[in-house]
Design a protein around this motif. Structure first.
Motif, mmCIF file in Angstrom:
data_model
loop_
_atom_site.group_PDB
_atom_site.id
_atom_site.type_symbol
_atom_site.label_atom_id
_atom_site.label_comp_id
_atom_site.label_asym_id
_atom_site.label_seq_id
_atom_site.Cartn_x
_atom_site.Cartn_y
_atom_site.Cartn_z
ATOM 1 N N ASN A 4 0.825 -1.202 0.000
ATOM 2 C CA ASN A 4 0.000 0.000 0.000
ATOM 3 C C ASN A 4 0.858 1.251 0.000
ATOM 4 O O ASN A 4 0.604 2.212 -0.696
ATOM 5 C CB ASN A 4 -0.874 0.024 1.260
ATOM 6 N N ALA A 5 1.917 1.246 0.826
ATOM 7 C CA ALA A 5 2.793 2.411 0.946
ATOM 8 C C ALA A 5 3.541 2.650 -0.357
ATOM 9 O O ALA A 5 3.702 3.774 -0.787
ATOM 10 C CB ALA A 5 3.783 2.201 2.085
ATOM 11 N N THR A 6 3.997 1.547 -0.998
ATOM 12 C CA THR A 6 4.729 1.692 -2.241
ATOM 13 C C THR A 6 3.871 2.360 -3.304
ATOM 14 O O THR A 6 4.300 3.254 -4.012
ATOM 15 C CB THR A 6 5.198 0.321 -2.751
ATOM 16 N N ALA A 7 2.624 1.925 -3.396
ATOM 17 C CA ALA A 7 1.721 2.516 -4.388
ATOM 18 C C ALA A 7 1.464 3.985 -4.095
ATOM 19 O O ALA A 7 1.415 4.821 -4.982
ATOM 20 C CB ALA A 7 0.399 1.746 -4.403
ATOM 21 N N ALA A 8 1.307 4.298 -2.805
ATOM 22 C CA ALA A 8 1.027 5.683 -2.431
ATOM 23 C C ALA A 8 2.187 6.590 -2.797
ATOM 24 O O ALA A 8 1.999 7.683 -3.293
ATOM 25 C CB ALA A 8 0.752 5.770 -0.928
ATOM 26 N N GLN A 9 3.425 6.119 -2.558
ATOM 27 C CA GLN A 9 4.579 6.949 -2.844
ATOM 28 C C GLN A 9 4.782 7.165 -4.336
ATOM 29 O O GLN A 9 5.448 8.104 -4.741
ATOM 30 C CB GLN A 9 5.829 6.306 -2.242
ATOM 31 N N ALA A 10 4.197 6.299 -5.146
ATOM 32 C CA ALA A 10 4.381 6.396 -6.597
ATOM 33 C C ALA A 10 3.391 7.347 -7.263
ATOM 34 O O ALA A 10 3.462 7.573 -8.452
ATOM 35 C CB ALA A 10 4.251 5.003 -7.220
ATOM 36 N N VAL A 11 2.440 7.905 -6.504
ATOM 37 C CA VAL A 11 1.452 8.804 -7.096
ATOM 38 C C VAL A 11 2.160 9.998 -7.707
ATOM 39 O O VAL A 11 2.970 10.652 -7.057
ATOM 40 C CB VAL A 11 0.448 9.305 -6.026
ATOM 41 N N ALA A 23 2.323 9.317 7.478
ATOM 42 C CA ALA A 23 2.628 7.912 7.776
ATOM 43 C C ALA A 23 1.935 7.457 9.050
ATOM 44 O O ALA A 23 1.688 8.237 9.975
ATOM 45 C CB ALA A 23 4.136 7.740 7.927
ATOM 46 N N CYS A 24 1.628 6.165 9.081
ATOM 47 C CA CYS A 24 1.077 5.523 10.276
ATOM 48 C C CYS A 24 2.239 5.185 11.205
ATOM 49 O O CYS A 24 3.140 4.419 10.843
ATOM 50 C CB CYS A 24 0.322 4.258 9.878
ATOM 51 N N GLU A 49 -8.711 11.815 4.926
ATOM 52 C CA GLU A 49 -7.753 10.943 4.236
ATOM 53 C C GLU A 49 -6.858 10.230 5.249
ATOM 54 O O GLU A 49 -6.531 9.045 5.092
ATOM 55 C CB GLU A 49 -6.900 11.780 3.277
ATOM 56 N N VAL A 50 -6.469 10.949 6.293
ATOM 57 C CA VAL A 50 -5.601 10.343 7.315
ATOM 58 C C VAL A 50 -6.355 9.246 8.058
ATOM 59 O O VAL A 50 -5.805 8.165 8.328
ATOM 60 C CB VAL A 50 -5.085 11.416 8.295
ATOM 61 N N ARG A 51 -7.614 9.493 8.391
ATOM 62 C CA ARG A 51 -8.412 8.451 9.067
ATOM 63 C C ARG A 51 -8.521 7.208 8.205
ATOM 64 O O ARG A 51 -8.380 6.079 8.691
ATOM 65 C CB ARG A 51 -9.809 9.000 9.398
ATOM 66 N N ALA A 52 -8.760 7.404 6.907
ATOM 67 C CA ALA A 52 -8.865 6.262 5.991
ATOM 68 C C ALA A 52 -7.537 5.510 5.907
ATOM 69 O O ALA A 52 -7.518 4.264 5.867
ATOM 70 C CB ALA A 52 -9.285 6.758 4.609
ATOM 71 N N MET A 53 -6.432 6.259 5.896
ATOM 72 C CA MET A 53 -5.114 5.626 5.845
ATOM 73 C C MET A 53 -4.865 4.794 7.111
ATOM 74 O O MET A 53 -4.376 3.653 7.039
ATOM 75 C CB MET A 53 -4.037 6.707 5.697
ATOM 76 N N LEU A 54 -5.234 5.334 8.281
ATOM 77 C CA LEU A 54 -5.022 4.614 9.535
ATOM 78 C C LEU A 54 -5.907 3.369 9.624
ATOM 79 O O LEU A 54 -5.485 2.326 10.139
ATOM 80 C CB LEU A 54 -5.289 5.542 10.723
ATOM 81 N N GLU A 55 -7.130 3.486 9.110
ATOM 82 C CA GLU A 55 -8.036 2.329 9.118
ATOM 83 C C GLU A 55 -7.498 1.196 8.259
ATOM 84 O O GLU A 55 -7.769 0.018 8.523
ATOM 85 C CB GLU A 55 -9.421 2.749 8.643
ATOM 86 N N ALA A 56 -6.742 1.548 7.225
ATOM 87 C CA ALA A 56 -6.184 0.525 6.331
ATOM 88 C C ALA A 56 -4.806 0.040 6.788
ATOM 89 O O ALA A 56 -4.163 -0.757 6.094
ATOM 90 C CB ALA A 56 -6.072 1.102 4.920
ATOM 91 N N TRP A 65 -0.173 9.336 13.816
ATOM 92 C CA TRP A 65 0.372 9.607 12.485
ATOM 93 C C TRP A 65 1.464 10.677 12.605
ATOM 94 O O TRP A 65 1.605 11.349 13.631
ATOM 95 C CB TRP A 65 -0.717 10.108 11.537
ATOM 96 N N ALA A 66 2.236 10.846 11.530
ATOM 97 C CA ALA A 66 3.233 11.915 11.454
ATOM 98 C C ALA A 66 3.446 12.267 9.985
ATOM 99 O O ALA A 66 3.266 11.428 9.098
ATOM 100 C CB ALA A 66 4.550 11.489 12.092
ATOM 101 N N ILE A 67 3.800 13.517 9.735
ATOM 102 C CA ILE A 67 4.122 13.959 8.372
ATOM 103 C C ILE A 67 5.577 13.602 8.107
ATOM 104 O O ILE A 67 6.489 14.168 8.716
ATOM 105 C CB ILE A 67 3.897 15.475 8.222
#
Length: 231
Positions: A4-11, A23-24, A49-56, A65-67
């Motif tokens: 999931n993280a790899t795909a997100a970083q490739a956007v 990041a979680c 978006e952050v809530r959805a990311m944490l749920e996944a 989370w942290a930036i």
């Protein structure tokens, strides 16, 4: 690594939309990367978006989370724990003012309020401080006789404006100098210029030129105006 993280970083990054990589921390502390690139639009949208990311997250009950990264902020520094209200406000400011806004933000110690307020005192863009000094003097000071034109060092006068604390500058490139009046001098331009120490130097130069010039009748009334201004 979490797929999931790899795909997100490739956007792909869109230059007109500053964004964050959030990041979680539960996954990060467990040795896995899980996060999402999020456009810095509205704070509520970013939170969703952050809530959805944490749920996944691969870690159950992830909440923290942290930036961990950001793009499109023209060099501004963003804390890992910056509020989304602040980040989205900064993103809008940078989108509106570009590198100039980003450098103002840094100039004021990452104070967005002060950077915004500075535009109320923006004197303009000039090739140099000398050009600024010449323009402001010609527009709002006494008319300068032709006999004095080549005796005035505009660059030195521009530096005096800055050294005396009347202005500060943001330089974006060659021949691209943005001049801002400092808060303590925010008043009418006419008052700022007529009360300015560089006029005292013009008065001194004029005294010297008077002793050498044949245009005494032309210069004396002008010098009298300068004296009235600085006294």
């Amino acid at each position: 690594m979490d797929n999931n993280a790899t795909a997100a970083q490739a956007v792909p990054y869109r230059a007109d939309r500053p964004r964050l990589y959030v990041a979680c921390l539960a996954a990060y502390n467990g040795g896995r990367l899980h996060g999402r690139w999020i456009d810095a639009t509205e704070p509520d949208e970013v939170r969703a978006e952050v809530r959805a990311m944490l749920e996944a997250s691969p870690e159950p009950d992830a909440e923290e989370w942290a930036i961990h990264d950001y793009e499109g902020f023209e060099g501004c520094t963003i804390s890992e724990w910056a509020s989304f209200d602040t980040v989205c406000g900064l993103a809008e400011f940078v989108k509106q003012h570009g590198r100039l806004g980003a450098q103002l933000y840094g100039h004021f110690g990452d104070s967005l309020d002060e950077a915004r307020a500075a535009f109320d005192s923006h004197a303009g863009e000039f090739r140099s401080l000398g050009d600024f000094a010449e323009e402001i003097m010609r527009e709002t000071g006494p008319e300068i006789p032709a006999a004095l034109q080549y005796y005035i060092d505009w660059e030195a006068m521009g530096r005096d404006f800055e050294l005396n604390g009347d202005v500060f500058t943001i330089t974006l490139g060659y021949d691209e100098v943005h001049v801002f009046w400092k808060p303590k001098t925010v008043q009418s331009e006419a008052h700022r210029v007529l009360a300015c120490p560089p006029l005292i130097f013009i008065s001194c130069w004029a005294e010297t030129v008077l002793s050498l010039s044949q245009n005494v009748k032309t210069l004396r009334p002008w010098l009298a105006k300068i004296r009235l201004t600085v006294e």
